[in-house]
Design a protein around this motif. Structure first.
Motif, PDB file in Angstrom:
ATOM      1  N   UNK A  59    -114.895 -12.603 114.580  1.00  0.00           N
ATOM      2  CA  UNK A  59    -113.559 -12.516 114.774  1.00  0.00           C
ATOM      3  C   UNK A  59    -113.266 -11.399 113.477  1.00  0.00           C
ATOM      4  N   UNK A  60    -112.824 -10.281 113.892  1.00  0.00           N
ATOM      5  CA  UNK A  60    -112.447  -9.616 112.677  1.00  0.00           C
ATOM      6  C   UNK A  60    -110.850  -9.327 112.365  1.00  0.00           C
ATOM      7  N   UNK A  61    -110.872 -10.344 111.400  1.00  0.00           N
ATOM      8  CA  UNK A  61    -109.448 -10.543 111.253  1.00  0.00           C
ATOM      9  C   UNK A  61    -109.085  -9.452 109.829  1.00  0.00           C
ATOM     10  N   UNK A  62    -107.746  -9.640 109.409  1.00  0.00           N
ATOM     11  CA  UNK A  62    -107.448  -8.519 108.525  1.00  0.00           C
ATOM     12  C   UNK A  62    -107.918  -8.462 107.179  1.00  0.00           C
ATOM     13  N   UNK A 206    -107.171 -12.374 120.952  1.00  0.00           N
ATOM     14  CA  UNK A 206    -106.334 -13.541 121.362  1.00  0.00           C
ATOM     15  C   UNK A 206    -104.886 -13.193 121.690  1.00  0.00           C
ATOM     16  N   UNK A 207    -104.206 -13.935 122.681  1.00  0.00           N
ATOM     17  CA  UNK A 207    -103.004 -13.807 122.962  1.00  0.00           C
ATOM     18  C   UNK A 207    -102.009 -14.113 121.922  1.00  0.00           C
ATOM     19  N   UNK A 208    -102.534 -15.072 121.057  1.00  0.00           N
ATOM     20  CA  UNK A 208    -101.589 -15.270 119.781  1.00  0.00           C
ATOM     21  C   UNK A 208    -101.272 -14.246 118.768  1.00  0.00           C
ATOM     22  N   UNK A 236    -110.817 -11.213 125.964  1.00  0.00           N
ATOM     23  CA  UNK A 236    -111.402 -12.004 124.866  1.00  0.00           C
ATOM     24  C   UNK A 236    -112.817 -12.054 124.983  1.00  0.00           C
ATOM     25  N   UNK A 237    -113.447 -10.930 125.563  1.00  0.00           N
ATOM     26  CA  UNK A 237    -114.735 -10.910 125.428  1.00  0.00           C
ATOM     27  C   UNK A 237    -115.547 -10.672 124.094  1.00  0.00           C
ATOM     28  N   UNK A 238    -115.039 -10.508 122.986  1.00  0.00           N
ATOM     29  CA  UNK A 238    -115.671 -10.258 121.743  1.00  0.00           C
ATOM     30  C   UNK A 238    -115.647 -11.210 120.830  1.00  0.00           C
ATOM     31  N   UNK A 250    -106.691 -18.194 127.794  1.00  0.00           N
ATOM     32  CA  UNK A 250    -106.099 -17.184 127.014  1.00  0.00           C
ATOM     33  C   UNK A 250    -105.713 -15.858 127.799  1.00  0.00           C
ATOM     34  N   UNK A 251    -106.326 -15.383 128.745  1.00  0.00           N
ATOM     35  CA  UNK A 251    -106.299 -14.099 129.595  1.00  0.00           C
ATOM     36  C   UNK A 251    -104.881 -14.563 130.402  1.00  0.00           C
ATOM     37  N   UNK A 252    -104.764 -15.825 131.157  1.00  0.00           N
ATOM     38  CA  UNK A 252    -103.657 -15.918 131.767  1.00  0.00           C
ATOM     39  C   UNK A 252    -102.155 -15.973 130.730  1.00  0.00           C
ATOM     40  N   UNK A 253    -102.443 -16.558 129.729  1.00  0.00           N
ATOM     41  CA  UNK A 253    -101.445 -16.623 128.586  1.00  0.00           C
ATOM     42  C   UNK A 253    -100.797 -14.918 128.298  1.00  0.00           C
ATOM     43  N   UNK A 254    -101.954 -14.028 128.237  1.00  0.00           N
ATOM     44  CA  UNK A 254    -101.540 -12.687 127.910  1.00  0.00           C
ATOM     45  C   UNK A 254    -100.814 -12.164 128.994  1.00  0.00           C
TER      46      UNK A 254
END
Length: 409
Positions: A59-62, A206-208, A236-238, A250-254
């Motif tokens: 996860x590449x966060x800020x 992520x959708x979030x 969300x493949x990465x 997650x994809x459905x939520x997006x």
């Protein structure tokens, strides 16, 4: 662990070599200590963020992206400085060898020349170093509007002067300044185009990530609506997921979130836009990319029921799809809109003079409008940013395309 040890050794060796230039070029010890403090702080932060910081893993966060950005900046500074110093060291060694072979006295110490080269190296290295810092501070939100007029012989009369605003690669998980994003969204609305088209990568993973910004993008308005497709990052493949069910949800939520924001999400399907009894086909495919990227795009499915003579606008996230499949397809796709490349977020662009980015070595069609076999593609440079938290020379883009019928004023 071994790769971290090797990385630290190489990094420190580069820092010490660069320190030689500072000592040769300047006579202020505090400047030497300041450089070492900054170099060690950047190194420590990078190691911390990618080992024991929050959200470790893929996860590449800020915090990670900024740690990466500062590392790239100082490595660029070091590499350019070292290049000049190392070249001068090689020259001195060659001259020393020459004098030993052919007589004469070797001059290993030339303080005046060494100081000049050190100052020149530091001065040149400070240019990209400063540019990379500027790109992180200001460049990533330096939105610009690019406008194109495209002419077509077979454009239906009702769509003469029809305007399209294209945005792409929002990457909402990277945003960190609401005021700047509000300005960018306002700039999109100010174009007052007939339709707004979004060509994928709403999130990083992520959708979030999009939820804090959804209310802003919901304010985008156009008379003929706003349409969207998925990009490679939207699936969300990465990142790792606890279960496949969680990833699928997650994809459905997006998809649901995009519709709640007012976008008509095209998943290998099409719509017709109508004006004065005329119509054009708007086709949207899921992501299709070469080189290991997801190939979910299906032109055959998306164009079922479309008449071959219809004027067609295709939304396809990755321009390699256009190059590999679209322009040679049996159907004639008048205009394709893509994104994906970001222009690598780094390059040099002077309109009418030069357009260059390292990404051109990966993508033949990487930014702007191209024409092949009577078909056009526009590759949008992206609204957001990913990885390096900034932009240098390749600024965030809002594209406005006006369709024109050849022969009409």
């Amino acid at each position: 662990m071994l790769r971290w040890i090797l990385f630290v050794i190489v990094y420190l060796a580069m820092a010490l070599y660069t320190l030689q230039a500072l000592r040769s070029g300047t006579r202020f010890p505090w400047l030497h200590y300041l450089y070492l403090a900054i170099a060690l702080l950047i190194l420590g932060n990078f190691i911390y963020q990618f080992t024991v910081g929050d959200d470790t893993g893929r996860v590449l966060n800020r915090p990670k992206s900024y740690a990466f950005g500062f590392l790239i900046a100082i490595l660029t500074f070091n590499l350019i400085t070292i290049f000049f110093l190392f070249s001068e060291d090689i020259y001195r060694m060659l001259m020393a060898g020459y004098h030993r072979l052919f007589g004469g006295r070797a001059e290993f110490s030339l303080p005046g020349r060494r100081r000049f080269i050190s100052l020149m190296a530091l001065g040149l290295a400070s240019i990209p170093f400063g540019a990379l810092l500027y790109g992180m501070y200001r460049g990533k939100y330096r939105f610009r509007v690019l406008k194109y007029d495209l002419e077509f012989k077979d454009l239906p009369d009702g769509f003469h002067n029809y305007t399209i605003t294209q945005i792409s690669d929002v990457h909402s998980g990277s945003f960190d300044n609401r005021e700047k994003i509000e300005y960018g969204v306002s700039l999109i609305n100010q174009q007052q185009s007939d339709v707004i088209l979004f060509t994928g990568d709403l999130v990083n993973n992520k959708t979030s990530e999009m939820i804090p910004w959804a209310d802003l993008f919901a304010t985008l308005k156009a008379p003929d609506g706003k349409y969207s497709i998925l990009g490679n990052h939207d699936y969300g493949d990465y990142i790792p997921w606890d279960t496949e069910e969680e990833k699928a949800q997650n994809l459905q939520d997006l998809k649901k979130l995009q519709r709640e924001m007012g976008f008509d999400l095209l998943l290998n399907e099409h719509r017709y836009l109508e004006r004065g009894g005329d119509r054009i086909a708007l086709i949207g495919v899921e992501n299709w990319g070469r080189g290991g990227f997801k190939k979910a795009g299906d032109l055959r499915k998306a164009t079922e029921g479309i008449h071959p003579g219809d004027f067609k606008v295709l939304l396809s996230h990755d321009p390699s799809h256009w190059e590999d499949q679209v322009i040679h397809d049996d159907l004639h796709y008048h205009l394709t809109l893509s994104g994906h490349t970001h222009g690598m977020q780094f390059g040099i662009e002077i309109p009418g003079w030069i357009k260059w980015s390292p990404v051109k070595w990966r993508y033949k069609y990487w930014a702007g409008v191209y024409e092949e076999l009577g078909q056009f593609i526009n590759v949008n440079r992206g609204f957001g940013f990913l990885g390096y938290p900034g932009r240098v020379g390749i600024w965030p883009e809002i594209t406005v395309i006006r369709l024109r019928k050849t022969g009409l004023s």
